[in-house]
Write a protein that holds these residues in place. Structure first.
Motif, PDB file in Angstrom:
ATOM      1  N   GLN B 184       0.813  -1.215   0.000  1.00 37.42           N
ATOM      2  CA  GLN B 184       0.000   0.000   0.000  1.00 37.42           C
ATOM      3  C   GLN B 184       0.848   1.268   0.000  1.00 37.42           C
ATOM      4  OE1 GLN B 184      -2.300  -0.271   3.552  1.00 37.42           O
ATOM      5  NE2 GLN B 184      -0.599   0.321   4.870  1.00 37.42           N
ATOM      6  N   THR B 185       2.123   1.120  -0.291  1.00 33.91           N
ATOM      7  CA  THR B 185       2.995   2.280  -0.247  1.00 33.91           C
ATOM      8  C   THR B 185       3.838   2.375  -1.511  1.00 33.91           C
ATOM      9  OG1 THR B 185       3.174   1.955   2.143  1.00 33.91           O
ATOM     10  CG2 THR B 185       4.695   3.533   1.148  1.00 33.91           C
ATOM     11  N   VAL B 186       3.863   3.573  -2.045  1.00 32.20           N
ATOM     12  CA  VAL B 186       4.675   3.871  -3.224  1.00 32.20           C
ATOM     13  C   VAL B 186       5.704   4.921  -2.829  1.00 32.20           C
ATOM     14  CG1 VAL B 186       4.638   4.942  -5.508  1.00 32.20           C
ATOM     15  CG2 VAL B 186       2.853   3.323  -4.864  1.00 32.20           C
ATOM     16  N   GLU B 187       6.925   4.715  -3.259  1.00 31.68           N
ATOM     17  CA  GLU B 187       7.966   5.695  -2.985  1.00 31.68           C
ATOM     18  C   GLU B 187       8.156   6.588  -4.203  1.00 31.68           C
ATOM     19  OE1 GLU B 187      11.767   4.080  -1.992  1.00 31.68           O
ATOM     20  OE2 GLU B 187      12.633   6.040  -1.545  1.00 31.68           O
ATOM     21  N   LEU B 188       8.204   7.887  -3.961  1.00 31.39           N
ATOM     22  CA  LEU B 188       8.437   8.831  -5.036  1.00 31.39           C
ATOM     23  C   LEU B 188       9.932   9.127  -5.100  1.00 31.39           C
ATOM     24  CD1 LEU B 188       5.408   9.365  -3.975  1.00 31.39           C
ATOM     25  CD2 LEU B 188       5.629  11.514  -5.205  1.00 31.39           C
ATOM     26  N   ILE B 189      10.513   8.870  -6.227  1.00 31.25           N
ATOM     27  CA  ILE B 189      11.950   9.049  -6.394  1.00 31.25           C
ATOM     28  C   ILE B 189      12.197  10.319  -7.202  1.00 31.25           C
ATOM     29  CG2 ILE B 189      14.099   7.954  -7.121  1.00 31.25           C
ATOM     30  CD1 ILE B 189      12.528   6.221  -5.233  1.00 31.25           C
ATOM     31  N   PRO B 190      12.741  11.351  -6.583  1.00 34.26           N
ATOM     32  CA  PRO B 190      13.085  12.541  -7.384  1.00 34.26           C
ATOM     33  C   PRO B 190      14.076  12.157  -8.473  1.00 34.26           C
ATOM     34  CG  PRO B 190      13.283  12.976  -5.030  1.00 34.26           C
ATOM     35  CD  PRO B 190      13.127  11.503  -5.174  1.00 34.26           C
ATOM     36  N   ALA B 191      13.831  12.644  -9.653  1.00 31.34           N
ATOM     37  CA  ALA B 191      14.672  12.240 -10.786  1.00 31.34           C
ATOM     38  C   ALA B 191      14.877  13.432 -11.708  1.00 31.34           C
ATOM     39  CB  ALA B 191      14.000  11.091 -11.551  1.00 31.34           C
ATOM     40  N   PRO B 192      15.951  13.395 -12.469  1.00 30.62           N
ATOM     41  CA  PRO B 192      16.143  14.444 -13.477  1.00 30.62           C
ATOM     42  C   PRO B 192      14.951  14.483 -14.415  1.00 30.62           C
ATOM     43  CG  PRO B 192      18.111  13.092 -13.266  1.00 30.62           C
ATOM     44  CD  PRO B 192      17.053  12.407 -12.472  1.00 30.62           C
TER      45      PRO B 192
END
Lengths: 191, 232
Positions: B184-192
């Motif tokens: 139930q969890t999604v990680e948001l990965i900052p990306a170029p």
């Protein structure tokens, strides 16, 4: 019966990162750590993965950068590829490493497969397959254990299979289903 | 919309492998870059009946996402569609630039570009997948490409299969990629940034875009990101 599941209010701060140093970037060079911190790595993934370091053993054959090989490669010694190889590679009892400069257009079947370069072709590993942060792969991957570093680019099907029994040949067991959904198998060209 | 009954994608034999119905979340607060995702929970529930179901992830490949699915017996295919789109456009611009030097500078229309892109992208047999993770990529495709992508996806999804997509209600402050942390969890990965936010979809536009899917359900978070599930 459909029963409305309990809804959880999504986090209101998905964009905030109070600790930037802990935030992983998609292509961060720090992503070299194979077992990322912060989340568990289940059993099917790769916990103890062969290092992708350049070979230093005398029992390793090396195709250096600048060399081009066309044809089938088979045998029992480990192989390090930093050049160009087109054809088929079958080293069922050995490790195949595609170095950062390696460019392979071939199916690879080996005990362990380590990719830090470019591969276009299906991969079958008897024990493990690992993809470094600089790897670029177009093809399906079949292996009991799969390790993927942040930054790896993989286009194709990923499937785990049971590790072969000790009494059996170490070659990769075939998947329970023969259909192949990898873009390579369906005719996609390399990006 | 017809979201009154859970579609049965596979046989009952797969029930043992099915995840439990979505329920209350653990009390621990999510990390700052983690997003509690009701859409993901529903998605997993919908595909839970399918033994060894096939999943297509249209984002970058991540260890955690791969492990999440393969450890549950699913087979995962990965294709970073936005990256491929960007690479395609870059290559086309380069061709145009080169051709312009030779005097032929006919620029392809967005519709032609989208068709050309799909000649090589998303090349899988029909009804290949029981679930597709599209993340927020539709926000980044233009008005010509997005409907074509949905058309292609509709052919790839098995009847009863689901597409999970995210839509921003305003242009995203920064570009993120997504990976699954748990059910139930999604990680948001900052990306170029590899693509510019193209458009904000209204409800009616979303329904029209996914009209080939028989039902939909959406969750809007406090961050105004809409998670939408479309069932074929």
């Amino acid at each position: 019966m459909w029963r409305k599941p309990t809804e959880v209010q999504p986090s209101s701060q998905p964009y905030a990162s109070p600790n930037p140093s802990s935030t992983r970037s998609e292509e961060s060079p720090k992503a070299a750590s194979f077992q990322p911190q912060g989340y568990s790595t289940p059993a099917a993934s790769l916990g103890s993965v062969p290092s992708s370091a350049a070979p230093n053993s005398s029992n390793i054959s090396k195709i250096s950068s600048g060399l081009k090989i066309q044809g089938d490669v088979s045998g029992s010694s480990d192989l390090y590829i930093d050049g160009d190889v087109t054809g088929k590679i079958r080293l069922s009892n050995a490790r195949v490493t595609v170095g950062p400069n390696g460019r392979v257009q071939a199916e690879i079947e080996a005990r362990d497969i380590v990719v830090d370069g470019s591969v276009q072709g299906n991969l079958k590993a008897g024990e493990s397959a690992r993809f470094g942060s600089s790897s670029r792969v177009v093809g399906s991957v079949l292996s009991p254990r799969i390790g993927i570093e942040d930054g790896a680019r993989l286009r194709g099907k990923i499937e785990t299979v049971r590790a072969p029994q000790a009494s059996k040949s170490p070659s990769v067991e075939s998947s329970s289903e023969s259909e192949d959904l990898s873009p390579v198998a369906t005719g996609i060209k390399s990006e | 919309m017809n979201w009154t009954a859970k579609p049965r994608i596979g046989s009952a034999a797969g029930a043992a492998a099915a995840p439990s119905k979505p329920g209350p979340s653990p009390s621990a607060p999510p990390a700052a870059n983690h997003r509690v995702s009701n859409g993901l929970k529903e998605f997993l529930w919908l595909i839970g009946d399918v033994p060894r179901g096939r999943i297509l992830d249209l984002g970058p490949v991540w260890q955690s996402t791969v492990s999440f699915f393969v450890d549950r017996g699913y087979r995962l295919s990965a294709e970073d569609l936005l990256r491929a789109w960007k690479d395609f456009l870059t290559a086309e611009e380069e061709k145009l630039r080169t051709a312009a030097i030779g005097g032929n500078n006919d620029k392809l229309s967005p519709a032609v570009l989208a068709d050309k892109f799909l000649e090589n992208a998303l090349q899988y047999p029909e009804k290949s997948f029981h679930g597709v993770l599209a993340w927020d990529l539709f926000d980044y495709f233009d008005a010509e490409a997005a409907p074509r992508l949905v058309d292609r996806l509709s052919t790839l999804v098995h009847p009863g299969g689901a597409v999970l997509a995210l839509f921003h209600s305003r242009p995203a402050e920064r570009f993120h990629r997504y990976r699954i942390v748990d059910a139930q969890t999604v990680e948001l990965i900052p990306a170029p940034t590899i693509a510019v936010h193209s458009r904000v979809f209204q409800n009616r536009e979303l329904l029209d875009l996914f009209e080939q899917f028989r039902s939909s359900k959406s969750f809007v978070g406090r961050d105004q990101v809409r998670e939408a599930l479309f069932v074929k």
